[in-house]
Motif scaffolding. Structure first.
Motif, PDB file in Angstrom:
ATOM      1  N   ASN A 342       0.845  -1.205   0.000  1.00  0.00           N
ATOM      2  CA  ASN A 342       0.000   0.000   0.000  1.00  0.00           C
ATOM      3  C   ASN A 342       0.874   1.247   0.000  1.00  0.00           C
ATOM      4  OD1 ASN A 342      -2.514  -1.135  -0.069  1.00  0.00           O
ATOM      5  ND2 ASN A 342      -2.911  -0.998   2.117  1.00  0.00           N
ATOM      6  N   ASP A 370       5.245   6.256   5.063  1.00  0.00           N
ATOM      7  CA  ASP A 370       5.554   6.687   3.684  1.00  0.00           C
ATOM      8  C   ASP A 370       5.355   8.185   3.571  1.00  0.00           C
ATOM      9  OD1 ASP A 370       2.807   7.398   2.738  1.00  0.00           O
ATOM     10  OD2 ASP A 370       2.423   5.268   3.076  1.00  0.00           O
ATOM     11  N   GLN A 389     -12.430   1.691  -0.649  1.00  0.00           N
ATOM     12  CA  GLN A 389     -11.252   2.253  -1.314  1.00  0.00           C
ATOM     13  C   GLN A 389     -11.489   3.739  -1.481  1.00  0.00           C
ATOM     14  OE1 GLN A 389     -11.585  -0.473  -4.733  1.00  0.00           O
ATOM     15  NE2 GLN A 389      -9.498  -1.127  -4.258  1.00  0.00           N
ATOM     16  N   SER A 397      -3.287  -3.462  -2.874  1.00  0.00           N
ATOM     17  CA  SER A 397      -2.921  -4.664  -2.119  1.00  0.00           C
ATOM     18  C   SER A 397      -3.136  -5.955  -2.899  1.00  0.00           C
ATOM     19  CB  SER A 397      -3.741  -4.727  -0.839  1.00  0.00           C
ATOM     20  OG  SER A 397      -5.080  -4.944  -1.184  1.00  0.00           O
ATOM     21  N   LEU A 405      -6.750  -4.004   4.145  1.00  0.00           N
ATOM     22  CA  LEU A 405      -6.728  -3.495   5.515  1.00  0.00           C
ATOM     23  C   LEU A 405      -7.786  -4.177   6.399  1.00  0.00           C
ATOM     24  CD1 LEU A 405      -6.047   0.326   4.983  1.00  0.00           C
ATOM     25  CD2 LEU A 405      -4.448  -1.497   5.599  1.00  0.00           C
TER      26      LEU A 405
HETATM   27  P1  ADP Z   1      -6.729  -1.658  -1.608  1.00  0.00           P
HETATM   28  O1  ADP Z   1      -5.308  -1.275  -1.417  1.00  0.00           O
HETATM   29  O2  ADP Z   1      -6.921  -2.929  -2.311  1.00  0.00           O
HETATM   30  O3  ADP Z   1      -7.556  -0.578  -2.198  1.00  0.00           O
HETATM   31  P2  ADP Z   1      -6.767  -1.748   1.268  1.00  0.00           P
HETATM   32  O4  ADP Z   1      -7.782  -2.300   2.198  1.00  0.00           O
HETATM   33  O5  ADP Z   1      -5.392  -2.261   1.400  1.00  0.00           O
HETATM   34  O6  ADP Z   1      -7.365  -1.927  -0.163  1.00  0.00           O
HETATM   35  O7  ADP Z   1      -6.732  -0.175   1.477  1.00  0.00           O
HETATM   36  C1  ADP Z   1      -7.921   0.531   1.552  1.00  0.00           C
HETATM   37  C2  ADP Z   1      -7.723   1.959   1.093  1.00  0.00           C
HETATM   38  O8  ADP Z   1      -6.911   2.652   2.028  1.00  0.00           O
HETATM   39  C3  ADP Z   1      -6.984   2.075  -0.198  1.00  0.00           C
HETATM   40  O9  ADP Z   1      -7.869   1.994  -1.287  1.00  0.00           O
HETATM   41  C4  ADP Z   1      -6.344   3.444  -0.096  1.00  0.00           C
HETATM   42  O10 ADP Z   1      -7.253   4.423  -0.523  1.00  0.00           O
HETATM   43  C5  ADP Z   1      -6.129   3.627   1.381  1.00  0.00           C
HETATM   44  N1  ADP Z   1      -4.708   3.410   1.778  1.00  0.00           N
HETATM   45  C6  ADP Z   1      -4.157   2.292   2.286  1.00  0.00           C
HETATM   46  N2  ADP Z   1      -2.852   2.463   2.563  1.00  0.00           N
HETATM   47  C7  ADP Z   1      -2.558   3.728   2.202  1.00  0.00           C
HETATM   48  C8  ADP Z   1      -1.351   4.531   2.241  1.00  0.00           C
HETATM   49  N3  ADP Z   1      -0.194   4.049   2.681  1.00  0.00           N
HETATM   50  N4  ADP Z   1      -1.449   5.804   1.795  1.00  0.00           N
HETATM   51  C9  ADP Z   1      -2.599   6.313   1.339  1.00  0.00           C
HETATM   52  N5  ADP Z   1      -3.739   5.616   1.277  1.00  0.00           N
HETATM   53  C10 ADP Z   1      -3.728   4.339   1.697  1.00  0.00           C
END
Ligand code: ADP
Length: 444
Positions: A342, A370, A389, A397, A405
């Protein structure tokens, strides 16, 4: 028997008992009072007669005595019991010489006394008059008793019925909800602070939660089917493409590679769905083993190096030389892969990703930082939800469907750990995962 009936029956029984006791008290009190008054009258009349009769020259002189008045007979005797004045009647009891005390033979109240001239004065009063008075009180009581009980029962019934009216309405509303299968309906009793209103509002809150849970479940199923359909349709299309070009090895290989990629995508998706469903049911059982977390971070970092390299993102870490933990290595790997991919995905070209490991006594904290796009406060509360999302076109991911998440959170629950995020749009994010370093043996 309904609660209403039970209350009315008990209430009426108690009211009846109370009325009987009260009336018995009234009857016996009136009996005592009537007798006391009669005795006082008798004593007064006898006293007056003693004053108004005397002997003069061996003859009886009488000054203004009423020998019969207000039901009281007065007689005057000499010492030998000869009647000197007053009426006689066969019904009168025989003369006794209990001087000064009122006697009661059941029919007559009698008071005999002697005056200073040795004259015996006797006063008599029939008791049946009193009896009939007391009797009428008794009869009145007996007539009043059922009336009082009936009124009490009626009053009680109306009060109970009124108080239970909201309960009846609540039951009707609940029945309607069951019949219509419509969870958006509410009992909605309105204003009121009594037990029934409070119960109805508790039911409504429960329905809120139920509706929300059902809604989430429905959403989850439809999102899951939708996400699975996309790779499936690609696989189907690629199969048709390969079959129609069965003589072209190059095209067939290209189709197979695409099928393979979509297969991986589906595997990841189903894996995440399974982990989330298990975490929900509390059956996501960790397989505990000892391993070096520092080593694991190194392995995961190098596996993601290519992906990071594509965007010129540098991965660095701040960690001790070694940090041995007892946990589920598979789960921790998935957590690291999710957080780190991510971080790479949501960081622009040339950015950086930093993994920090911190030993916090009984707990270990993994933090993935990050300097990427960041997340608004509104979205920080939602990114842990399934399929959520912020911007679906930038998905990252393993599942790529907003499940990463949610799965990490499920794993935190399974490992008795916790997750958190700190972020500001445009500045970057820090995702942490904290879990017990050495869970007790009995928790395994
Ligand atoms: P995916 O990555 O498949 O969309 P996740 O459950 O891993 O699903 O993440 C959910 C949402 O959280 C992502 O769509 C993104 O918008 C946000 N997100 C996760 N990690 C980060 C990050 N490091 N920086 C910014 N946004 C993030």
């Amino acid at each position: 028997m309904t609660i209403k009936k039970r209350i009315v029956v008990w209430y009426t029984l108690w009211m009846g008992l109370l009325a009987i006791l009260l009336m018995a008290a009234v009857v016996s009190a009136s009996d005592i009072l009537v007798r006391r008054e009669a005795m006082e009258d008798l004593a007064e009349e006898v006293g007056d007669a003693m004053e108004d009769a005397w002997m003069y020259d061996g003859r009886l002189v009488i000054d203004d005595i009423d020998f019969y008045e207000d039901g009281i007979y007065i007689q005057i005797f000499d010492h030998n019991g000869n009647l000197l004045a007053g009426m006689d009647d066969d019904d009168f009891p025989a003369l006794t010489y209990d001087l000064g005390t009122v006697t009661d033979d059941g029919r007559w109240l009698v008071l005999v006394n002697e005056n200073r001239d040795g004259l015996i004065v006797r006063g008599l009063m029939r008791t049946y008059g009193m009896g009939s008075y007391i009797g009428s009180v008794q009869i009145l009581s007996l007539i009043l008793l059922p009336v009082v009980i009936a009124l009490a029962a009626l009053g009680g019934y109306f009060i109970v019925r009124r108080s239970f009216l909201p309960a009846d309405r609540a039951i009707e509303a609940a029945d309607r909800i069951i019949d219509s299968n419509d969870l958006s309906r509410r009992i909605a009793l309105g204003e009121g602070n009594d037990e029934i209103h409070r119960m109805a509002s508790a039911f409504d809150s429960m329905l809120d939660r139920l509706e929300e849970a059902f809604q989430k479940e429905k959403q989850f199923t439809s999102d899951a089917s939708h996400e699975l359909r996309t790779p499936l349709s690609v696989i189907k299309a690629e199969c048709e493409y390969a079959l129609s070009h069965s003589d072209d090895r190059g095209r067939m290989e290209e189709a197979l590679r695409q099928i393979d990629r979509q297969g991986d995508r589906m595997m990841a998706l189903v894996g995440a769905l399974l982990a989330i469903a298990r975490a929900d049911r509390g059956t996501l059982a960790p397989k505990y083993e000892s391993f070096d977390l520092v080593e694991l971070v190194r392995v995961v970092s190098s596996s993601l190096e290519d992906k990071a390299g594509e965007k010129s993102i540098t991965i660095s870490s701040k960690m001790p030389d070694s940090l041995v933990v007892t946990s589920d290595q598979g789960m921790i790997t998935r957590v690291l892969v999710n957080y780190m991919s991510n971080a790479i995905q949501y960081t622009d070209e040339g950015g950086w990703v930093l993994v920090r490991l911190r030993d916090r006594g009984d707990m270990v904290e993994i933090a993935v930082e990050d300097n990427g796009i960041g997340i608004s406060e509104y979205n920080q509360a939602r990114i842990w939800d399934r399929f959520y999302q912020v911007d679906p076109s930038r998905s990252a991911s393993s599942s790529g469907a907003g499940l990463g998440l949610a799965m990490v959170k499920g794993m935190a629950d399974a490992l008795s750990g916790s997750v958190s995020v700190e972020s500001a749009p445009g500045q970057g994010s820090v995702f942490t995962f904290t879990f017990p370093k050495n869970p007790r043996k009995d928790a395994e």
